[in-house]
Write a protein that holds these residues in place. Structure first.
Motif, mmCIF file in Angstrom:
data_model
loop_
_atom_site.group_PDB
_atom_site.id
_atom_site.type_symbol
_atom_site.label_atom_id
_atom_site.label_comp_id
_atom_site.label_asym_id
_atom_site.label_seq_id
_atom_site.Cartn_x
_atom_site.Cartn_y
_atom_site.Cartn_z
ATOM 1 N N THR A 93 0.823 -1.252 -0.143
ATOM 2 C CA THR A 93 -0.062 -0.030 0.009
ATOM 3 C C THR A 93 0.941 1.363 -0.083
ATOM 4 O O THR A 93 2.129 0.965 0.285
ATOM 5 N N PRO A 94 0.188 2.316 -0.439
ATOM 6 C CA PRO A 94 1.167 3.488 -0.178
ATOM 7 C C PRO A 94 1.316 3.757 1.278
ATOM 8 O O PRO A 94 0.665 3.624 2.094
ATOM 9 N N GLY A 95 2.513 4.461 1.691
ATOM 10 C CA GLY A 95 2.823 4.545 3.119
ATOM 11 C C GLY A 95 1.817 5.708 3.649
ATOM 12 O O GLY A 95 1.246 6.687 3.169
ATOM 13 N N LEU A 96 1.171 5.186 4.989
ATOM 14 C CA LEU A 96 0.429 5.978 5.774
ATOM 15 C C LEU A 96 0.947 7.318 6.336
ATOM 16 O O LEU A 96 2.153 6.994 6.707
ATOM 17 N N HIS A 97 0.511 8.506 6.249
ATOM 18 C CA HIS A 97 0.651 9.636 6.562
ATOM 19 C C HIS A 97 -0.252 10.731 6.951
ATOM 20 O O HIS A 97 -1.371 10.146 6.558
ATOM 21 N N ARG A 98 -0.024 11.744 7.693
ATOM 22 C CA ARG A 98 -1.135 12.755 7.835
ATOM 23 C C ARG A 98 -1.369 13.372 6.524
ATOM 24 O O ARG A 98 -0.292 14.429 6.127
ATOM 25 N N ASN B 253 17.168 0.557 11.219
ATOM 26 C CA ASN B 253 18.122 1.641 11.320
ATOM 27 C C ASN B 253 17.619 3.007 11.608
ATOM 28 O O ASN B 253 18.405 3.927 11.680
ATOM 29 N N GLU B 254 16.377 3.073 12.033
ATOM 30 C CA GLU B 254 15.774 4.557 12.174
ATOM 31 C C GLU B 254 15.107 4.508 13.464
ATOM 32 O O GLU B 254 14.362 3.305 13.901
ATOM 33 N N PRO B 255 14.996 5.306 14.589
ATOM 34 C CA PRO B 255 14.334 5.142 15.762
ATOM 35 C C PRO B 255 12.841 5.281 15.280
ATOM 36 O O PRO B 255 12.326 5.605 14.231
ATOM 37 N N ILE B 256 12.050 4.689 16.452
ATOM 38 C CA ILE B 256 10.597 4.700 16.617
ATOM 39 C C ILE B 256 10.267 6.155 16.544
ATOM 40 O O ILE B 256 10.665 6.877 17.406
ATOM 41 N N GLY B 257 9.382 6.755 15.524
ATOM 42 C CA GLY B 257 8.966 8.221 15.695
ATOM 43 C C GLY B 257 7.435 8.268 15.515
ATOM 44 O O GLY B 257 6.616 7.241 15.672
ATOM 45 N N LYS B 258 7.130 9.463 15.539
ATOM 46 C CA LYS B 258 5.702 9.863 15.702
ATOM 47 C C LYS B 258 4.807 9.052 14.568
ATOM 48 O O LYS B 258 3.532 8.597 14.885
ATOM 49 N N GLY B 259 5.311 8.950 13.389
ATOM 50 C CA GLY B 259 4.682 8.457 12.298
ATOM 51 C C GLY B 259 4.311 6.896 12.635
ATOM 52 O O GLY B 259 3.277 6.329 12.214
ATOM 53 N N ASP B 260 5.426 6.285 13.060
ATOM 54 C CA ASP B 260 5.312 4.789 13.301
ATOM 55 C C ASP B 260 4.243 4.778 14.385
ATOM 56 O O ASP B 260 3.239 3.615 14.298
ATOM 57 N N PHE C 55 1.706 6.430 15.134
ATOM 58 C CA PHE C 55 0.231 7.173 14.366
ATOM 59 C C PHE C 55 -0.294 5.969 13.504
ATOM 60 O O PHE C 55 -1.398 5.546 13.708
ATOM 61 N N ILE C 56 0.840 5.167 12.897
ATOM 62 C CA ILE C 56 0.128 4.092 12.178
ATOM 63 C C ILE C 56 -0.239 2.809 12.950
ATOM 64 O O ILE C 56 -1.254 2.304 12.953
ATOM 65 N N ALA C 57 0.812 2.828 14.224
ATOM 66 C CA ALA C 57 0.338 1.543 15.022
ATOM 67 C C ALA C 57 -1.091 1.711 15.647
ATOM 68 O O ALA C 57 -1.664 0.622 15.944
ATOM 69 N N GLU C 58 -1.256 2.872 16.001
ATOM 70 C CA GLU C 58 -2.663 3.078 16.415
ATOM 71 C C GLU C 58 -3.733 2.738 15.387
ATOM 72 O O GLU C 58 -4.831 2.305 15.998
ATOM 73 N N LYS C 59 -3.565 3.182 14.299
ATOM 74 C CA LYS C 59 -4.452 2.855 13.283
ATOM 75 C C LYS C 59 -4.680 1.387 13.356
ATOM 76 O O LYS C 59 -6.123 0.758 13.029
ATOM 77 N N ILE C 60 -3.550 0.642 13.055
ATOM 78 C CA ILE C 60 -3.836 -0.698 12.799
ATOM 79 C C ILE C 60 -4.219 -1.584 14.060
ATOM 80 O O ILE C 60 -4.787 -2.869 14.121
ATOM 81 N N ALA C 61 -3.864 -1.031 15.172
ATOM 82 C CA ALA C 61 -4.488 -1.774 16.364
ATOM 83 C C ALA C 61 -5.857 -1.749 16.688
ATOM 84 O O ALA C 61 -6.526 -2.518 17.098
ATOM 85 N N ALA C 62 -6.702 -0.559 15.866
ATOM 86 C CA ALA C 62 -7.909 -0.353 15.837
ATOM 87 C C ALA C 62 -8.819 -1.359 14.924
ATOM 88 O O ALA C 62 -9.802 -1.477 15.014
ATOM 89 N N VAL C 63 -7.871 -2.042 13.876
ATOM 90 C CA VAL C 63 -8.537 -2.939 13.056
ATOM 91 C C VAL C 63 -8.512 -4.591 13.799
ATOM 92 O O VAL C 63 -7.723 -5.080 14.032
ATOM 93 N N LYS C 64 -9.590 -4.437 14.601
ATOM 94 C CA LYS C 64 -9.918 -5.699 15.363
ATOM 95 C C LYS C 64 -9.975 -6.887 14.635
ATOM 96 O O LYS C 64 -10.235 -6.862 13.318
#
Length: 304
Positions: A66-71, A101-108, A110-119
């Motif tokens: 899929t396209p990358g999720l972003h605001r 190789n990159e620290p977890i950021g706001k974007g990650d 944001f997406i984790a919240e979105k997918i956690a809501a897909v029960k």
């Protein structure tokens, strides 16, 4: 009667999500074994939901890239995000991609919240680009990722070196429903050839252009077919759309050199994909502010 039961065949859909440029398309291409999604060092390269198919004797895994999720900041961005979110509700499992190789950021987050809501849809975390990280970085990232959501598995992989890709496929296919194959054997994608060709042209155009251009380039294949009287040559007529005349000048380059280079690189990739010689006629047009215009978005293939 024999006690040995035949192992059931499994088939289904797995969706890779993550913020832009975390290696989702590269990972899908590595798992499928061929180029079905375009990859670029520029974020936000993927604009469509592309399906790649992994065939195994006991399973068929259809990977949805899929396209990358972003605001979102434009109408195009909104369409892309709604495309991803609707895809998440239709798959059998979700693979959440985070680079090692990159620290977890706001974007990650944001997406984790979105997918956690897909029960009810199993979540697997995939830590990508492990070839670019030290063992300690990978260990720390696995720990950091585990706190983002309730993942069934967390797998470190490298699409470049091939490390752990077979393990990832094992874990994904084990979570698919029992089902006969969904696609005929040998198919590697269900994308129409014209869409793949347009994507390969766009990938060639993205190499080396300035940062503001990736989102402003769209490619439409207007016509594609064998040349009359020649079975060994395919004629392709394509238009590349940008938003402003200044961008058109960048894409064409001094004396048309840049456009010629894009055409040569795209043609090589298309010939490799289709297994035939190709004549590519590539023109650049300005479609003013197309990313914000619903009518132009539809014309370029980005539907509501």
């Amino acid at each position: 009667m024999s006690d040995v039961s035949t192992p059931e065949f499994r088939a289904g859909f797995a969706c890779f999500v993550g913020r832009p440029n975390v290696g989702k398309s590269t990972l899908m291409n590595a798992l499928v074994g061929t180029k079905v999604a375009i990859t670029s060092s520029k974020p936000q390269t993927t604009r469509r939901v592309i399906r790649g198919i992994v065939h195994r004797p006991d399973a068929q895994l259809v990977i949805v890239d899929t396209p990358g999720l972003h605001r979102p900041r434009t109408l195009l961005g909104e369409r892309l995000d709604s495309l991803v979110l609707s895809t998440l509700t239709e798959v059998d499992l979700i693979g959440f991609c985070v680079p090692a190789n990159e620290p977890i950021g706001k974007g990650d987050r944001f997406i984790a919240e979105k997918i956690a809501a897909v029960k009810k849809t199993p979540l697997v975390a995939v830590v990508t680009k492990c070839d670019l990280a030290s063992r300690q970085q990978i260990a720390e990232q696995l720990l950091a990722v585990s706190s983002l959501a309730n993942f069934e598995e967390i797998v470190p992989v490298s699409a470049e070196s091939g490390e752990q890709l077979d393990v990832l496929v094992d874990l994904l296919t084990a979570r698919l429903p029992e089902s006969p194959p969904l696609y005929a054997g040998g198919e590697l994608t269900d994308e129409p050839e014209q869409v793949l060709v347009a994507e390969l042209i766009r990938e060639a155009a993205l190499e080396g252009v300035r940062d503001e251009l990736p989102h402003s380039i769209a490619v439409v294949v207007e016509e594609m077919g064998p040349r009359e009287g020649r079975d060994d040559l395919l004629d392709i007529y394509a238009h590349m759309f940008v938003e402003r005349p200044s961008q058109k000048a960048i894409v064409i380059g001094p004396g048309g050199a840049r456009l010629k280079d894009v055409g040569t690189r795209a043609r090589r990739q298309i010939e490799a994909l289709l297994g035939t010689r190709v004549y590519l006629d590539l023109r650049v047009k300005v479609a003013k502010e197309w990313q914000r215009d619903p009518k132009q978005l539809r014309r370029l293939g980005f539907y509501d």
